[in-house]
Design an enzyme around this catalytic site. Sequence first.
Site, PDB file in Angstrom:
ATOM      1  N   SER A 134      35.555  45.730  27.011  1.00  0.00           N
ATOM      2  CA  SER A 134      34.533  44.625  26.829  1.00  0.00           C
ATOM      3  C   SER A 134      33.538  44.807  25.700  1.00  0.00           C
ATOM      4  O   SER A 134      32.621  43.907  25.337  1.00  0.00           O
ATOM      5  CB  SER A 134      33.472  44.902  28.076  1.00  0.00           C
ATOM      6  OG  SER A 134      34.071  44.323  29.361  1.00  0.00           O
ATOM      7  N   ALA A 180      28.662  45.390  13.933  1.00  0.00           N
ATOM      8  CA  ALA A 180      29.116  43.942  14.589  1.00  0.00           C
ATOM      9  C   ALA A 180      29.037  42.831  13.658  1.00  0.00           C
ATOM     10  O   ALA A 180      29.495  41.822  13.807  1.00  0.00           O
ATOM     11  CB  ALA A 180      28.122  43.850  15.853  1.00  0.00           C
ATOM     12  N   GLU A 244      33.251  30.360  28.428  1.00  0.00           N
ATOM     13  CA  GLU A 244      34.271  31.105  28.796  1.00  0.00           C
ATOM     14  C   GLU A 244      33.840  31.657  30.159  1.00  0.00           C
ATOM     15  O   GLU A 244      34.940  31.388  31.110  1.00  0.00           O
ATOM     16  CB  GLU A 244      34.709  32.302  28.004  1.00  0.00           C
ATOM     17  CG  GLU A 244      35.846  33.345  28.505  1.00  0.00           C
ATOM     18  CD  GLU A 244      36.473  34.212  27.585  1.00  0.00           C
ATOM     19  OE1 GLU A 244      37.034  35.287  27.936  1.00  0.00           O
ATOM     20  OE2 GLU A 244      35.861  34.199  26.325  1.00  0.00           O
ATOM     21  N   ARG A 270      47.115  30.183  64.501  1.00  0.00           N
ATOM     22  CA  ARG A 270      47.586  31.571  65.055  1.00  0.00           C
ATOM     23  C   ARG A 270      47.007  31.748  66.467  1.00  0.00           C
ATOM     24  O   ARG A 270      45.771  31.789  66.617  1.00  0.00           O
ATOM     25  CB  ARG A 270      47.126  32.556  63.914  1.00  0.00           C
ATOM     26  CG  ARG A 270      47.476  33.890  64.477  1.00  0.00           C
ATOM     27  CD  ARG A 270      49.021  34.042  64.228  1.00  0.00           C
ATOM     28  NE  ARG A 270      49.378  35.657  64.676  1.00  0.00           N
ATOM     29  CZ  ARG A 270      50.622  35.929  64.726  1.00  0.00           C
ATOM     30  NH1 ARG A 270      51.549  35.266  64.437  1.00  0.00           N
ATOM     31  NH2 ARG A 270      50.933  37.266  64.656  1.00  0.00           N
ATOM     32  N   GLY A 366      34.149  40.109  30.051  1.00  0.00           N
ATOM     33  CA  GLY A 366      33.204  40.840  30.301  1.00  0.00           C
ATOM     34  C   GLY A 366      33.047  41.325  31.665  1.00  0.00           C
ATOM     35  O   GLY A 366      33.143  40.622  32.666  1.00  0.00           O
TER      36      GLY A 366
END
Length: 381
Positions: A134, A180, A244, A270, A366
Amino acid sequence: MKRAIYDEDHEAFRASVREFIDREVLPHVDQHAADKAIPREFWLGAGRLGLLGLEIPEEYDGAGAGDYRFNAVLLEELNKVNAALGSCVGIHADITAPYLVELGTEEQKKRWLPGVAAGEILLAIGMTEPSGGSDLAALKTTAVRDGDSWVINGSKTFITNGYSADLVLVAARTSPEKKARGITLFAVETSAPGFSRGRKLDKVGQDESDTAELFFEDVRVTDAEIVGELDGGFIHMMQKLPQERLGCAISNVAHAQQILVETLQYAKDRQAFGQSIGQFQHNKFLLAELFTRIEVTQAYIDQCVVAHDAGELTAVDAAKAKWWSSQVQNEVLDHCVQLHGGYGFMNEYRVARAWRDARVSKIWAGSNEIMKELIGRDLGL
């Protein structure tokens, strides 16, 4: 509760997607899992129907929808089939294509977008690295200037569509001293010398997804392959991550809801101790809780979709949607497995495969721990 975010056009589009899935996907899902890949025939068929170009303007052969709710409809319907199908199409059309549309040059758009919309150019995005996870700011893949070229070296892992992609959006470090702020995005064609793929990764779930390792050994690209601003890649990724994460949230809820509906029917059919297992008070209360949890989560995600469509979705709200929906998804599916008893542990049952498929949603885009960190920072902590 009736959902209010879609109109007649969205529902007509949903009907078209469902018809395509019934005709082109459902007869082949077992083969997709065996091959650990979705075949190119699927992509070409989806392209002909206009499913892959929702984010792409009409002048580049896309649908030019201009309405994120169509993306949401597509993701919902795909994830009702299986989560792998939703993630593969999501990476191509909902996550990677917008980078080219919004950051690409005119030459790049003409070069790649028509093929992307048609399913002839399959996209992947290369962010995650073996040592990074991440922590995108810590990536080690480098792009070094050499005359008129950039030379890329490094590797990526856990790349959805990695084995079959024709074009990979690669995050590489161009100015190491800037940390970064020294990352750039490059569009790398997989035919480029020096590019190679590892094996298809053997995952716990999502067998249909061709997840792979990617390797770059002296891969040469030029300024014509830079997407967005030089050294602006980290900022570009941060700007795109809310969509995203919202796409993940939409997918998570649709995936869990479909299996929950199927589990309800199983609980009605069931029989045990002379009655349907759904009539036992514990199971009845549990199903009441699970359906409520899904519907409440859906209401929040719907509001996020509306906010994103209006350009108002914040990174923090997207983080909330991503972590909460994946947590709910996994909790709901775990209960669905339990309600199926021993059959829930058999891979021939959809509930078992869905349970396996869902586990990664708390990790990718992430991790949930990172999402909580973002939310906590927003609280001033």
